[in-house]
Design a protein around this motif. Structure first.
Motif, PDB file in Angstrom:
ATOM      1  N   CYS A 278      -1.845 -13.115   1.300  1.00 40.26           N
ATOM      2  CA  CYS A 278      -2.420 -11.762   1.260  1.00 40.26           C
ATOM      3  C   CYS A 278      -1.347 -10.728   1.588  1.00 40.26           C
ATOM      4  N   GLN A 279      -0.580 -10.993   2.631  1.00 45.61           N
ATOM      5  CA  GLN A 279       0.483 -10.055   3.005  1.00 45.61           C
ATOM      6  C   GLN A 279       1.474  -9.889   1.862  1.00 45.61           C
ATOM      7  N   LEU A 280       1.842 -11.008   1.258  1.00 47.32           N
ATOM      8  CA  LEU A 280       2.827 -10.948   0.173  1.00 47.32           C
ATOM      9  C   LEU A 280       2.343 -10.046  -0.954  1.00 47.32           C
ATOM     10  N   GLU A 281       1.098 -10.251  -1.379  1.00 48.31           N
ATOM     11  CA  GLU A 281       0.624  -9.472  -2.531  1.00 48.31           C
ATOM     12  C   GLU A 281       0.404  -8.007  -2.156  1.00 48.31           C
ATOM     13  N   LEU A 282       0.071  -7.753  -0.887  1.00 46.07           N
ATOM     14  CA  LEU A 282      -0.038  -6.357  -0.457  1.00 46.07           C
ATOM     15  C   LEU A 282       1.315  -5.662  -0.534  1.00 46.07           C
ATOM     16  N   VAL A 283       2.325  -6.266   0.047  1.00 53.09           N
ATOM     17  CA  VAL A 283       3.628  -5.582   0.079  1.00 53.09           C
ATOM     18  C   VAL A 283       4.233  -5.555  -1.318  1.00 53.09           C
ATOM     19  N   LYS A 284       3.971  -6.576  -2.112  1.00 54.27           N
ATOM     20  CA  LYS A 284       4.485  -6.563  -3.481  1.00 54.27           C
ATOM     21  C   LYS A 284       3.853  -5.409  -4.260  1.00 54.27           C
ATOM     22  N   SER A 285       2.564  -5.208  -4.068  1.00 58.91           N
ATOM     23  CA  SER A 285       1.907  -4.092  -4.752  1.00 58.91           C
ATOM     24  C   SER A 285       2.500  -2.768  -4.300  1.00 58.91           C
ATOM     25  N   ALA A 286       2.780  -2.651  -3.003  1.00 60.43           N
ATOM     26  CA  ALA A 286       3.370  -1.415  -2.481  1.00 60.43           C
ATOM     27  C   ALA A 286       4.757  -1.195  -3.074  1.00 60.43           C
TER      28      ALA A 286
ATOM     29  N   GLN D 303      -3.065  -0.026  -3.715  1.00 63.33           N
ATOM     30  CA  GLN D 303      -2.028  -0.310  -4.710  1.00 63.33           C
ATOM     31  C   GLN D 303      -2.223  -1.686  -5.348  1.00 63.33           C
ATOM     32  N   LEU D 304      -2.731  -2.615  -4.557  1.00 62.07           N
ATOM     33  CA  LEU D 304      -3.054  -3.930  -5.126  1.00 62.07           C
ATOM     34  C   LEU D 304      -4.130  -3.796  -6.195  1.00 62.07           C
TER      35      LEU D 304
END
Lengths: 367, 396, 367, 396
Positions: A278-286, D303-304
Motif C-alpha cells: 500500500c505504501q509503495l503504490e501511494l508514494v508511486k502515485s505521488a 493521486q492513486l
C-alpha cells in the motif's frame, strides 16, 4: 499520471539494460574500489549512448523531449538495482539548473555538452548536517564564494560544479565552476551506500560574472525549481528501490519454509507485506503526479515535499521490514537487502529529510 | 557471626588481596579474557587475577569442586558476586562454556565427559562455540539438516552451522545434529561435541551489514566424531538443548552489561547536536517531539524492569512480564538508533568516513548492528507469538 | 513500585465491590439519566463507607495513610468498569489541592468533611478547547475572579468548587467557592462518556481572602503538584480501562469462531494483541513509578507528563483495536467496548492531551 | 451524425424538458428518493422527475424493456449518465434493488420471478433489504445458520439476520439461508425472497456507538416462504450471492458520493480552530506535523485514484490497485477523524452537548460512525489477506 507509449518503451529499454548490465553486484564493485569513481564509468557511457542525459529536456535545448516523465521512467529502473550513476547529480540537478536559470549564452555553452554526455556536472547545496535552503550560510558576494558545503555527490567525476549560495540581498544564486580548476578545498569520502561524496570549503573562491547563472538576474525561483526536480528525482530512485525490495522479500517468504510451511503463509507477515505494498503504490502515485505536474508546467514546491517525505518514511520502513523478514541472512552483507537499507538512509539526507519536508509542506498548507 | 557473614568478610579480604587495582576498573571489550588454547592476556595483572580466580574455581563458583568448580552454595555465590560488584572487580573469564554449556554438561554428561571437559572450562583452557542454527532453518531450529551417521565407533558428520560466534577462535563446538532422519523433527536430534581440529571442519566468517563480523559459518565435511562425544541419549539431544537454553537468557542479559557496547544517551546527543548547529534548530520541532515520545517509552521500559525487580524481591513475580522484555527492548533500541541517525543527519551515514567523528561512527555502526537484535535469540515474530499464547492465553 | 500488603488488600476489596456492584451497566444507567447526577450517588456512598475519600492522605490530615499508592489501587479497579465517581475530581484533585496549598485553618475547615465523605469538591482549571496551565487566562485580582472555564467535572454534585486562576503577578492561585452560593454562570452538559460536565463563566465573582488557598502566600508549586496528582490519577483510571479492554478482546477472540477456527488463532490478531499488552505493561509500570515517586515525596512534574501522554496514546490505540477486533458488534452500543472507547477520548482531554504533555516533557528534558 | 450522437442530443433535450430546475441542484440525504410501498416524495418536482424517469425505465437504463427497464445499450447508458452529470440531474431513485438485487435476479431468476419483481423495482414500488450477515458469522459469511426447511410447498425459515440496512422500511428481503445442514459450508446455501409482511418476521433496530441507527436485526420465527421464491437452484444460492456481490462494490463507491455525508477538510478546520484560539497555538507543533503528514498521505490516495483513472482510460489498468482502495481509504478516514478530535479538543466529545457547535457535533459523530468502515463490507483484515494473496502472490 501514466507513461505515454514512448516513455513506456524507454522504461522497457532501460529495464532490460539495467537488469542485464547493472545488477546490484555492480554497486558492490563500485563500493569495493574505495578510491575509484563514484559510479561505473563504462556503464554510464552506455547510458549516455542510450541518450539518457538528454532525456528530459525539450528538443530546443538539445534534449530528446521525453519530458521529465521520461527521466522518471529511467530512475524507477535504475533504482531497482540501486545502480550508481550521475542521473540525479548531473541530469536532474545540474542540467535543470542551467536550463532553468542560465542565460541563452550559458545554456548554449553548457547544455549541449551535458545532454551529449561529453561532460557531467554536480551541485553543492547542502551544508552542515541537514539539507535546508532557508538555513543556507554560504555567500556569493562581490564575485567571491565563502562558506562550506557537505555531501556533494560525484564531484571527482564531474567537470562542472554548481555552487548554490546566498547573495547580499538574501536571494539564491548559482555559480558554475570548472571543478578541476577552481580554488576550493575538498574532502572526499565514501558513505555506506558505497558511493563517494565530498565536503567543500570555499575561503575566497572567485567567480567570473559570466559563470553566475542568469548573470546578475534574480534566479531564486528557478534555482528552487531545479532543486525541487532533484528532490523528486531522488524520490523516484527510492521508489524503484522500495519496489524491488518488496519483490525480493515476497520472493524470499514464498521460497522459505519454516515449521513445515512457507513463511509467506504466516498472516502477520502477509499483513505487513500488504501494508508495505500500500505504501509503495501511494508514494508511486505521488511521484507520478509530481512528474506529471512538472511536465505540465505546474508548480511542484508542495509536491516535492510531499513526495520526498513519503519516500523517506516509507522506504525506511520497507527496508527495515525487508531486513527483518529475511531473518538472519538479512543482516549479512552477502544479501543485497542491506545495500538497499543503507542506500535508503543516504537518500533520506539528499535534498532534505522527512522532518524538513513536512515542515515545508505544513508551511505551504498554511497551518 | 553467621557463617555467611564470615564468608563475606573472608571473600572481601581475599578479593582485596588478589584483585589488582587495574582489574577493578570498568572493563573495555578489548580487555575481556576469553578462554582457549590460544588465549592471550592483555596484561600481567589480568593474568594474575584470572589465575587467582580459576585456581579457587571461582570462574564457576557454584560448580562442584570435583570438576574444578568453586563448590559454593547459591548464597555464597551471591555474596561473591556482591563483593566483586562492590569492589568493581572485573569478571575473571568470559566464556560460553561457563554460561551455557557447562551447566548443561553437568546435568546431562557422563562422569567421563564431565571430568574431561569441565575443568578445562573452569581454567579457561578450551574455548567453546555453539552450533545450533543452520542456513535454511531460521527460527525453526528443529528443522536442522546437519546429519551424523552411525559408523560403529564413530559418527560421520556432514552439514553446516551458521551464526557460530567466534568459531574461528573456538577449540571445540557443541552441535545439534540429526541422527534419525525418519523421526518427527525434534525426536531425531542428538547433542554432539566436536573438536574443531578434526579433519573436515572449516570456518568462514560472515560479514554483516555493519561491516563487523564476530559470526561465522562452520562447515562439516565427512567429520569423524567418536561415539563418546555424544551428550545425553541418542536422539534425545533436544532435552540437552532445552537445558542449555535456560541458561542462554541469563547469559544474554549478562552479556548486555558485559559487552560494554559504546552507547549514547538519546537526549544528551540530541542536546549536543541540535544545540550546536544553529541551522538545525530550524527544522527540529518534529525531532523534538520524537525525542520526547521515545524517551518516555524508554523510561517506561526501565520502569517495567524496576517493577519486575521489586516483584521478584517480594516473591510476587508476574510470570508474563519477562516474556515482554526482548521484544520491547530491541524495538526501542532500533527506534533510538533510527532517531539518532535522523538527528546526526549526513554525519551518520558511514562508520569510516573522515567527515564524521568517532561518536558519529559509533552511532552508525550500532544502528546497523542492532538490526540483528530483533532476529537473533528468537525473532520478534516468535516473541509476539509467545506473548499472545503464554501471556494472554490466546488459542493456537 | 509495587503494592504493599495493605494496598493489595485494599485493591482486592475494591475489586470485589466494583465487580459486584458497579458493572458497566451502572455507567449506562448514569448515562441514560441525562439530567441526573454525574455518578451513582448510592454507589458513591458505599465507597465512602469503605473510606475511599480518605485513602491517600496521611493520618494527621484525617487520612487512612494508605498513601497515593492506595488511591492507585482503587483507581485501577474502578477504571476496569469505567465506573463514574468523583475519585478524580474530588479525591485526587480537590482534596490534594487543599491539603497541599491550604493553611492549617483551611485544612482543618475542609479536609475532615472531605475525607469523611460528608462533602465533595471539584476543580475548575481547563479553559477553551485544550487543557494548558501556561495558556490560562482566568484572573484572580482584587478578590474577584474573571474568566471562563470548561469541562468542569461533577459540579452539580460538588459542595465546593476550587477555581484555579492567575494572580496579577502571573502566579497560580486557587479559590474555594461554595458552589451553590457563589455567583457564576454554569452550563451543564453530557459528554459521550455518559458523565456530566460544566462550562463556567465568572464575570466578577467575589472571593473572601480566607477562601484563597494559602491566604495570600504563593502556592503555585503546590497547585501544580495537586494538578499533577489529578493527572496521574486520570491515567491510573485509563490503565484500568485498557486492561479490561484487552481482557475482553482476548476473551472474544478465544470465544468466536470464523472459517472454522477461533479468531484468536489468526497470527495477525495475536501479534496485535501482544503489542497492546506490551503497551499496557509499559504504561502500568510508568503509573506505578509515578505514584511511588509521589509517596516518596519526589517531584512528579516530568513523571506526570510521561504517564499521561503514554496513557492517552496507548488507550486510544487499544480502544480502537478492541472495537475493530470485536467486528460488527464492536460498533454497536450493545457491547461495552464502545463505552471504553468514548471514555478514553474524554480522558484524553482531562488534564492535558498527549501533545501538551509531550511538549511539557520535552521542555523538562531540556531539548 | 452517428446514432449515438443523435441519442445524446435527444437525451439532453428530454432531460432539459423533464428534469425540473430544483432537481438539478446537489442532492442532500433527506431528499433522496427511495422505493417502497410507503415511499414519500419530498416535493412535487421530485415526484414528477421520478415519474418521468421511471416511465422510460431510465431508473434502470440497461435492463430489458420487457421488465420495464430502459433497454439501453452500454454506450447509450453511458451517454445518459454523462448528460445527467452535465446538467446536474439528481439520481431519480436510490434502491439496492436497482444496484444489486435486480442484476442478480435478471441473471438467475425465472421468467415469472423477473416479471413479478423487476418492474416494481424499476418503478420504485418495492423496497428491498439484504439478509446476508448473521450475528455469529462475521466475515465468514458462509457459516450462516438461518435455516429453511423443506415443507413440501413451502420452506419454514428460522434464524436471524444482522446489519439489514433500513429493514424497518423494506417491503421484501433477499436472504441467504441454509437448506442443507450436512453439506460443506457454501454448498448447502440457497437464495430466498421473503415478503416482510409474512407472519413471523420482525425487525429491531441496532443502536451504534455513534448513537445513530440505520441498521437492524431481522428475526425469522417459523416464517413460511413459498417454494417459488427460491432464486437459482436449491443449495446453489452461493452462485447468486457471488453475482450480487459483483454489483455491491460498484454500489459501495457510488453510495459514497451519493450519501453526501457532511465531511470537513482537515486543513480548513485546523486553520479555523488553531488560528482562533490563541492559547491553542502554544501546543500545536506536534499537531501541525500530524496535519502535514496525514494531508500528504490523503493527497497520495487521491493521486492513486487519479492514476487508476488514467490507467483505465488508457486500457492499462493494473488489477492490483483496486484491491488497495478500501483498506487505505478507510484507515485514512479514521486517522483524519482522530486528528480532528485532537484539534477540536474538549469540544469534540459529544454530538449533542449545548457546549459544542453543529460542526463539532458532526465531526464527533463521523468519528464514531466511521469506526464501522474498517469492518463493514469486508474487514481490513480480510482486505490485507486479499492484498497479500492476490496483489503480491503470497502463498496461502
Amino acid at each position: 499520471m501514466i507513461f505515454n507509449e514512448e516513455q513506456s518503451m524507454l522504461q522497457d529499454t532501460v529495464r532490460a539494460f539495467v537488469q542485464e548490465h547493472a545488477p546490484v553486484a555492480d554497486l558492490r564493485a563500485v563500493r569495493a574500489d574505495v578510491n575509484g569513481p563514484s559510479y561505473n564509468l563504462e556503464l554510464w557511457n552506455q547510458l549516455v549512448e542510450l541518450g539518457l542525459p538528454a532525456v528530459a529536456l525539450p528538443e530546443q535545448d538539445g534534449g530528446l523531449g521525453f519530458g521529465y516523465m521520461g527521466l522518471l521512467a529511467v530512475l524507477l529502473e535504475t533504482g531497482k538495482t540501486v545502480m550508481a550513476s550521475p542521473l540525479v547529480s548531473s541530469v536532474a540537478a545540474a542540467t535543470s539548473l542551467i536550463q532553468l536559470a542560465g542565460t541563452d549564452d550559458q545554456k548554449s555553452l553548457w547544455l549541449p555538452r551535458l545532454t551529449s554526455g561529453e561532460i557531467t556536472a554536480t551541485v553543492a547545496v547542502q551544508e552542515g548536517r541537514h539539507y535546508s535552503l532557508s538555513a543556507m550560510q554560504t555567500q556569493l558576494v562581490g564575485g567571491e564564494i565563502k562558506g562550506s558545503k557537505s555531501m556533494v555527490m560525484d564531484l571527482a567525476e564531474a567537470d562542472l560544479l554548481i555552487v548554490i549560495a546566498k547573495t547580499a540581498e538574501g536571494k539564491l544564486a548559482a555559480a558554475v565552476l570548472e571543478s578541476s580548476k577552481a580554488d576550493f578545498d575538498a574532502q572526499r569520502y565514501c558513505l555506506m551506500d558505497g558511493r563517494k561524496y565530498s565536503d567543500l570549503t570555499f575561503t575566497q573562491t572567485s567567480v567570473a560574472p559570466g559563470n553566475i547563472l542568469g548573470e546578475g538576474a534574480d534566479r531564486t525561483a528557478e534555482i528552487e525549481q531545479a532543486l525541487n526536480i532533484a528532490t523528486i528525482a531522488t524520490a523516484a530512485e527510492m521508489v524503484g528501490g522500495a519496489e524491488s525490495l518488496i519483490e525480493r522479500t515476497v520472493q524470499h517468504l514464498n521460497d522459505r519454509e519454516q515449521f513445515d510451511v512457507k513463511l509467506a503463509t504466516f498472516q502477520a507477515l502477509q499483513h505487513r507485506c500488504a501494508e508495505m505494498y500500500c505504501q509503495l503504490e501511494l508514494v508511486k502515485s505521488a511521484v507520478f503526479s509530481a512528474f506529471a505536474r512538472l511536465d505540465r508546467g505546474k508548480d511542484i514546491h508542495k509536491a516535492a515535499s510531499q513526495v520526498k517525505a513519503l519516500a523517506n518514511d516509507y522506504y525506511q520502513h520497507i527496508s527495515n521490514e525487508a531486513v527483518q523478514m529475511h531473518g538472519g541472512m538479512g543482516v549479512t552483507d552477502e544479501l543485497d537487502v542491506g545495500l538497499y537499507l543503507k542506500r535508503s538512509r543516504v537518500c533520506n539526507q539528499l535534498f532534505g529529510d522527512a522532518a524538513y519536508h513536512r515542515e515545508r509542506y505544513a508551511k505551504a498548507l498554511g497551518v | 557471626m553467621s557463617d555467611l557473614n564470615t564468608f563475606r568478610e573472608e571473600t572481601r579480604a581475599w578479593l582485596l588481596e588478589h584483585c589488582p587495582e587495574s582489574q577493578r576498573q570498568p572493563i573495555v571489550k578489548s580487555e575481556q579474557i576469553w578462554g582457549g588454547r590460544n588465549r592471550k592476556f592483555p596484561s600481567a595483572d589480568a593474568q594474575s587475577w584470572f589465575e587467582a580466580m580459576s585456581d579457587r574455581g571461582w570462574t564457576a563458583p557454584t560448580w562442584p569442586t570435583a570438576y574444578g568448580g568453586g563448590g559454593l552454595s547459591a548464597e555464597e555465590a551471591k555474596i561473591l558476586q556482591q563483593e566483586m560488584a562492590r569492589l568493581g572487580c572485573r569478571p575473571a573469564l568470559y566464556e560460553i562454556g561457563i554460561w551455557m554449556f557447562g551447566p548443561a554438561l553437568l546435568a546431562f554428561g557422563t562422569e567421563e565427559q564431565k571430568l574431561e571437559h569441565i575443568p578445562k572450562i573452569v581454567r579457561g583452557e578450551i574455548r567453546w562455540a555453539q552450533g545450533y542454527s543452520e542456513p535454511s532453518a531460521g527460527s525453526d531450529l528443529a528443522s536442522l539438516k546437519t546429519k551424523a551417521e552411525d559408523y560403529g565407533d564413530h559418527f560421520l558428520v556432514n552439514g553446516t552451522k551458521i551464526w557460530t560466534t567466534n568459531a574461528q577462535l573456538a577449540d571445540w563446538i557443541f552441535c545439534l545434529v540429526r541422527t534419525n532422519p525418519d523421526a518427527p523433527k525434534q525426536q531425531g536430534i542428538s547433542f554432539l561435541l566436536i573438536d574443531m581440529r578434526t579433519e573436515g571442519v572449516s570456518v568462514s566468517p560472515i560479514e554483516l551489514i555493519s561491516g563487523e563480523s564476530e559470526f561465522c559459518q562452520t562447515f562439516f565435511d565427512n567429520v569423524k566424531v567418536p561415539k563418546e562425544n555424544l551428550v545425553g541419549e541418542l536422539n534425545k539431544g533436544w532435552d540437552v538443548a532445552k537445558e542449555l537454553l535456560k541458561h542462554e537468557r541469563a547469559m544474554m542479559s549478562s552479556m548486555e552489561s558485559m559487552s560494554e557496547k559504546e552507547e549514547f544517551s538519546l537526549v544528551d546527543l540530541a542536546k549536543q547536536t541540535l544545540g550546536v548547529d544553529a541551522e538545525d534548530a530550524l527544522n527540529n520541532a518534529e525531532v523534538r517531539t520524537k525525542i520526547a515520545a521515545l524517551d518516555m517509552e524508554m523510561q517506561a521500559f526501565a520502569q517495567l524492569n524496576e517493577r519486575m525487580f521489586y516483584q521478584h524481591k517480594a516473591k510476587q513475580s508476574d510470570p508474563r512480564l519477562p516474556l515482554l522484555l526482548k521484544h520491547i527492548g530491541t524495538k526501542q533500541l532500533q527506534r533510538k538508533d533510527e532517531l539518532l541517525l535522523e538527528i546526526l543527519g549526513n554525519k551518520s551515514l558511514s562508520w569510516e568516513s573522515p567527515a564524521s567523528s568517532h561518536t558519529e561512527h559509533t552511532v552508525t555502526r550500532n544502528w546497523a548492528f542492532d538490526k540483528a537484535h530483533t532476529i537473533a535469540g528468537g525473532t520478534s515474530e516468535i516473541q509476539l507469538n509467545i506473548i499472545a499464547k503464554r501471556a494472554l492465553g490466546m488459542a493456537s
